[in-house]
Write a protein that holds these residues in place. Structure first.
Motif, short mmCIF file in Angstrom:
data_model
loop_
_atom_site.label_atom_id
_atom_site.label_comp_id
_atom_site.label_asym_id
_atom_site.label_seq_id
_atom_site.Cartn_x
_atom_site.Cartn_y
_atom_site.Cartn_z
N PRO A 136 0.82 -1.22 0.00
CA PRO A 136 0.00 0.00 0.00
C PRO A 136 0.85 1.27 0.00
O PRO A 136 1.77 1.41 0.81
N THR B 278 -7.67 5.30 -0.09
CA THR B 278 -6.65 4.34 0.39
C THR B 278 -6.84 3.89 1.83
O THR B 278 -6.04 3.09 2.32
N PHE C 59 -5.70 -2.20 -0.01
CA PHE C 59 -4.73 -2.69 -1.00
C PHE C 59 -4.74 -4.22 -1.04
O PHE C 59 -4.86 -4.83 -2.09
#
Ligand code: G3P
Ligand code: MG
Length: 270
Positions: free
Chosen positions: A34, A75, A99
């Motif tokens: 990530p 994210t 991720f």
């Protein structure tokens, strides 16, 4: 208007120590971990990147955090603007699960945490991300942290924001500066209209603008050229042949392999 100092002695020494081409792991090894997390930076170092690139921004209570977007939505498992969230609130968020489950538990790091973990292990390109607040205190806060961690010889500042770059040069003249340029006309305009006012040592153009001509031209003027974001083997190979000084890539392993293969296929000069 001031002038550039591409061959300034101290910054030149630091840049000359970098391998060519320098492989900058873009937001860490972000193809495999990530982005902008300690895991991504750790992996970049294990994948033999020469340097890491990260995005620095101020959160609501003035801490410098390592984060790319204006909001945490893409994210992390949270929502909201990074500028309206405190460090405590940001630290509650998971920055790894979206991720891959293997990275659940990763947090948004502060710049201090990255410096402590990796400052002595690699070169760090810090992109100053104050694009919606061009004159905020981000350059001052970042410079304080660089000094506190004694990393003046181990960091590069870059930004699309010329005001931030001028400020960093004033605060830490010995730290090299990379001028990021948007693709197309906008980037060309910044270089021609404002270039002499921005004290940079390396041009950081988009892959869309990269060419043999651009690299030759910048070299003649005394600048390095570090191109973003380069993830395809054909692009990496082409830039290598053109003599690029550095590439920002999400996949350091791919870049390393491609460059090694290109180097091996070169005909030795007699
Ligand atoms: O420094 C190169 C690159 O990071 C610039 O774009 O949006 O990925 O931060 P971005
Ligand atoms: Mg960046």
């Amino acid at each position: 208007m001031g002038t550039n100092f591409p061959n300034d002695t101290n910054t030149d020494v630091m840049l000359k120590q970098l391998p060519r081409p320098t492989i900058f792991a873009h937001r860490g090894a972000s193809a495999h971990a990530p982005e902008n997390t300690l895991a991504a930076f750790e992996l970049a170092i294990r994948q033999n990147a020469d340097a890491i690139e990260l995005d620095a921004t101020l959160c609501a209570d003035g801490h410098v955090v390592v984060f790319h977007d204006n909001t945490v939505d893409r994210t992390t498992d949270g929502t909201g603007s990074i500028k309206q969230l405190s460090l405590d609130a940001l630290k509650e968020l998971d920055a790894g699960c979206s991720f891959d489950e293997a990275f659940c538990g990763e947090r948004i790091p502060t710049l201090s945490e990255v410096f402590e973990a990796f400052g002595q292990k690699t070169i760090i390109n810090i992109e100053l991300k104050n694009y919606s607040s061009l004159t905020d205190a981000l350059p001052d806060r970042v410079a304080e942290l660089v000094k506190k961690h004694d990393l003046n010889q181990r960091v590069i500042f870059s930004s699309f924001n010329p005001i931030a770059l001028r400020r960093t040069k004033k605060l830490l003249p010995e730290v090299p500066v990379g001028l990021l340029t948007l693709p197309g006309f906008a980037g060309k305009w910044v270089v021609s209209a404002l270039g002499r006012w921005i004290p940079y040592q390396a041009l950081h153009p988009s892959i869309q603008d990269a060419s043999q001509h651009l690299i030759n031209q910048q070299h003649l003027r005394g600048y390095r050229v570090h191109v973003f974001i380069v993830n395809h083997p054909q692009e990496i190979a082409c830039l290598y042949r053109w003599g690029v000084d550095g590439i920002f890539t999400s996949d350091p392993i791919l870049a390393r392999r491609t460059i090694a293969s290109e180097a091996a296929s070169e005909v030795p000069s007699t």
